[in-house]
Design a protein around this motif. Structure first.
Motif, PDB file in Angstrom:
ATOM      1  N   VAL A   7       0.788  -1.263  -0.072  1.00 23.90           N
ATOM      2  CA  VAL A   7       0.049   0.081  -0.024  1.00 23.90           C
ATOM      3  C   VAL A   7       0.892   1.454   0.249  1.00 23.90           C
ATOM      4  N   VAL A   8       0.716   2.049  -0.983  1.00 24.18           N
ATOM      5  CA  VAL A   8       2.051   3.163  -1.210  1.00 24.18           C
ATOM      6  C   VAL A   8       1.200   4.252  -1.855  1.00 24.18           C
ATOM      7  N   ASN A   9       1.830   5.438  -1.398  1.00 27.48           N
ATOM      8  CA  ASN A   9       1.718   6.691  -2.068  1.00 27.48           C
ATOM      9  C   ASN A   9       2.514   7.656  -1.351  1.00 27.48           C
ATOM     10  N   GLN A  10       3.487   8.274  -2.102  1.00 29.24           N
ATOM     11  CA  GLN A  10       4.706   9.022  -1.539  1.00 29.24           C
ATOM     12  C   GLN A  10       3.917  10.410  -0.665  1.00 29.24           C
ATOM     13  N   LYS A  11       2.697  10.781  -0.944  1.00 29.77           N
ATOM     14  CA  LYS A  11       2.118  11.979  -0.392  1.00 29.77           C
ATOM     15  C   LYS A  11       1.622  11.096   1.137  1.00 29.77           C
ATOM     16  N   GLY A  93      16.298   5.047  11.220  1.00 31.17           N
ATOM     17  CA  GLY A  93      17.794   4.972  10.681  1.00 31.17           C
ATOM     18  C   GLY A  93      18.200   3.759   9.613  1.00 31.17           C
ATOM     19  N   ALA A  94      17.252   2.880   9.576  1.00 33.85           N
ATOM     20  CA  ALA A  94      17.523   1.762   8.812  1.00 33.85           C
ATOM     21  C   ALA A  94      17.954   2.176   7.329  1.00 33.85           C
ATOM     22  N   SER A  95      17.368   3.163   6.765  1.00 26.67           N
ATOM     23  CA  SER A  95      17.646   3.497   5.272  1.00 26.67           C
ATOM     24  C   SER A  95      19.223   3.759   5.435  1.00 26.67           C
ATOM     25  N   VAL A  96      19.680   4.451   6.310  1.00 29.44           N
ATOM     26  CA  VAL A  96      21.288   4.825   6.472  1.00 29.44           C
ATOM     27  C   VAL A  96      22.114   3.396   6.495  1.00 29.44           C
ATOM     28  N   GLU A  97      21.533   2.772   7.522  1.00 31.49           N
ATOM     29  CA  GLU A  97      22.487   1.470   7.784  1.00 31.49           C
ATOM     30  C   GLU A  97      22.394   0.401   6.416  1.00 31.49           C
ATOM     31  N   LEU A  98      21.315   0.566   5.832  1.00 29.35           N
ATOM     32  CA  LEU A  98      21.227  -0.439   4.595  1.00 29.35           C
ATOM     33  C   LEU A  98      21.993   0.089   3.198  1.00 29.35           C
ATOM     34  N   PRO A 128       5.380   7.722   3.778  1.00 25.45           N
ATOM     35  CA  PRO A 128       5.033   8.584   2.722  1.00 25.45           C
ATOM     36  C   PRO A 128       6.341   9.153   1.853  1.00 25.45           C
ATOM     37  N   SER A 129       7.016   8.174   1.230  1.00 22.43           N
ATOM     38  CA  SER A 129       8.370   8.760   0.607  1.00 22.43           C
ATOM     39  C   SER A 129       8.606   7.525  -0.333  1.00 22.43           C
ATOM     40  N   LEU A 130       9.557   8.006  -1.467  1.00 30.98           N
ATOM     41  CA  LEU A 130       9.983   6.839  -2.288  1.00 30.98           C
ATOM     42  C   LEU A 130      11.423   6.568  -1.785  1.00 30.98           C
ATOM     43  N   GLY A 131      11.890   6.238  -0.411  1.00 31.57           N
ATOM     44  CA  GLY A 131      13.095   6.086  -0.196  1.00 31.57           C
ATOM     45  C   GLY A 131      13.340   4.587  -0.280  1.00 31.57           C
ATOM     46  N   LEU A 132      14.419   4.167   0.329  1.00 30.56           N
ATOM     47  CA  LEU A 132      15.067   2.715   0.442  1.00 30.56           C
ATOM     48  C   LEU A 132      13.890   1.943   0.950  1.00 30.56           C
ATOM     49  N   LEU A 133      13.347   2.326   2.064  1.00 31.54           N
ATOM     50  CA  LEU A 133      12.156   1.492   2.790  1.00 31.54           C
ATOM     51  C   LEU A 133      11.022   1.215   1.913  1.00 31.54           C
ATOM     52  N   THR A 134      10.468   2.283   1.546  1.00 26.08           N
ATOM     53  CA  THR A 134       9.512   2.030   0.321  1.00 26.08           C
ATOM     54  C   THR A 134       9.930   0.909  -0.805  1.00 26.08           C
ATOM     55  N   ILE A 135      11.050   1.224  -1.278  1.00 22.25           N
ATOM     56  CA  ILE A 135      11.440   0.365  -2.453  1.00 22.25           C
ATOM     57  C   ILE A 135      11.499  -1.220  -1.984  1.00 22.25           C
ATOM     58  N   ASN A 136      12.166  -1.398  -0.730  1.00 18.41           N
ATOM     59  CA  ASN A 136      12.122  -2.305  -0.151  1.00 18.41           C
ATOM     60  C   ASN A 136      10.643  -3.226  -0.169  1.00 18.41           C
ATOM     61  N   LEU A 158       1.602  11.485  -8.904  1.00 16.33           N
ATOM     62  CA  LEU A 158       1.512  10.122  -9.470  1.00 16.33           C
ATOM     63  C   LEU A 158       2.159   9.584 -10.429  1.00 16.33           C
ATOM     64  N   SER A 159       2.586  10.688 -11.318  1.00 11.95           N
ATOM     65  CA  SER A 159       3.460  10.366 -12.190  1.00 11.95           C
ATOM     66  C   SER A 159       4.572   9.914 -11.906  1.00 11.95           C
ATOM     67  N   GLN A 160       5.422  10.458 -10.867  1.00 12.17           N
ATOM     68  CA  GLN A 160       6.612  10.263 -10.239  1.00 12.17           C
ATOM     69  C   GLN A 160       6.297   8.700  -9.618  1.00 12.17           C
ATOM     70  N   LEU A 161       5.356   8.467  -8.867  1.00  9.87           N
ATOM     71  CA  LEU A 161       5.043   7.051  -8.303  1.00  9.87           C
ATOM     72  C   LEU A 161       4.728   6.006  -9.391  1.00  9.87           C
ATOM     73  N   LEU A 162       4.265   6.492 -10.664  1.00 13.83           N
ATOM     74  CA  LEU A 162       3.802   5.042 -11.550  1.00 13.83           C
ATOM     75  C   LEU A 162       5.304   4.969 -12.159  1.00 13.83           C
ATOM     76  N   ASN A 163       6.174   6.136 -12.407  1.00 14.25           N
ATOM     77  CA  ASN A 163       7.448   5.788 -12.952  1.00 14.25           C
ATOM     78  C   ASN A 163       8.553   4.955 -11.942  1.00 14.25           C
ATOM     79  N   THR A 164       8.413   5.204 -10.892  1.00 17.36           N
ATOM     80  CA  THR A 164       9.116   4.460  -9.692  1.00 17.36           C
ATOM     81  C   THR A 164       8.681   2.888  -9.730  1.00 17.36           C
ATOM     82  N   ILE A 165       7.255   2.688  -9.916  1.00 16.46           N
ATOM     83  CA  ILE A 165       6.885   1.385 -10.107  1.00 16.46           C
ATOM     84  C   ILE A 165       7.298   0.667 -11.251  1.00 16.46           C
ATOM     85  N   ASN A 166       7.377   1.495 -12.334  1.00 12.13           N
ATOM     86  CA  ASN A 166       7.549   0.983 -13.560  1.00 12.13           C
ATOM     87  C   ASN A 166       9.195   0.512 -13.684  1.00 12.13           C
ATOM     88  N   LEU A 167      10.142   1.427 -13.074  1.00 13.97           N
ATOM     89  CA  LEU A 167      11.615   1.212 -12.698  1.00 13.97           C
ATOM     90  C   LEU A 167      11.865  -0.028 -11.924  1.00 13.97           C
TER      91      LEU A 167
END
Length: 252
Positions: A7-11, A93-98, A128-136, A158-167
């Protein structure tokens, strides 16, 4: 094997956690074995399901950064059919440690392999971001559910989110697909809500759920009592909407 829905939305403030918690409660209510993974350092899904975060000593953070910690060691039971892998404040702090870890985008995915046969649905509540946790959270999933608030600002990004999902689909998780978008905080009396609904079809043709989540005071109150809307006020309009959404996703 579990259906893993991210369940994702960077907003922020679009009803993402509300959707994850209440969808989980209603899926569990129809006999499905459900795991909620709270990957948001704010821990709202954890507290929304009744956990006192001050008393949670281990959670997703330990699973991500300590290879010896297994998912089954830190799960918390909300009910017979509903479990949660909680967030803790140190998850921030997990994003930094990973960052320097090998295959860091796959850490959650690899850890979930041991529990895939234990559940019918695994719902991941992302920050609510597109960082490393959300990518995981996206790489671990095979389906994406996108809550969208019925306001024009919610369409931004939304365009940015859909682009991230496609990548991610192209480079990391080829099986990832968009399950659909769900409209939240909908007010039928408001022409703006109806206009946003029409605009959303441009982004998600044939992928908008029929179940629309209304703006509802009882939905907003439930988390402060550590309850899903199913347990707090099952006769409210918000409860009925999430019950319909759960059935719709179950049948999809």
């Amino acid at each position: 094997m579990a259906r893993i829905i991210s369940v994702v939305n960077q907003k922020g403030g679009v009803g993402k956690t509300t959707t994850a918690v209440n969808l989980a409660a209603y899926l569990a209510g129809i006999g499905q074995r459900v795991l909620v993974i709270d990957i948001d350092p704010q821990g709202n899904a954890s507290s929304g399901l009744g956990l006192d975060l001050k008393k949670v000593n281990q959670g997703l953070y330990q699973v991500l950064v300590q290879p010896e910690t297994k998912v089954t060691e830190v799960l918390k039971a909300h009910s017979q059919n509903l479990h949660i892998l909680p967030s803790t404040p140190d998850l921030a702090g997990a994003s930094v440690e990973l960052v320097n870890q090998q295959n860091r985008e796959y850490i959650l995915r690899e850890n979930l392999k041991e529990v895939l046969d234990l559940y019918d649905f695994i719902l991941i509540d992302n920050p609510p971001s597109l960082g490393l946790l959300t990518i995981n959270g996206l790489v671990a999933a095979n389906e994406v559910l996108i809550p969208v608030q019925c306001e024009y600002y919610a369409l931004e990004g939304l365009s940015q989110l859909l682009n991230t999902i496609n990548l991610i689909k192209e480079h990391l998780q080829p099986e990832l697909k968009i399950l659909g978008a769900v409209m939240t905080m909908y007010d039928a009396r408001n022409k703006l809500s109806q206009a946003v609904f029409q605009e959303l079809y441009k982004y998600f043709p044939n992928k908008i759920f029929r179940s629309v989540i209304p703006r509802n005071v009882r939905l907003a109150e439930a988390p402060s009592y550590g309850k899903s809307i199913k347990d707090y006020d099952e006769q409210s309009s918000g409860a009925k909407a999430y019950r319909r959404l759960a059935q719709e996703i179950f049948n999809s």
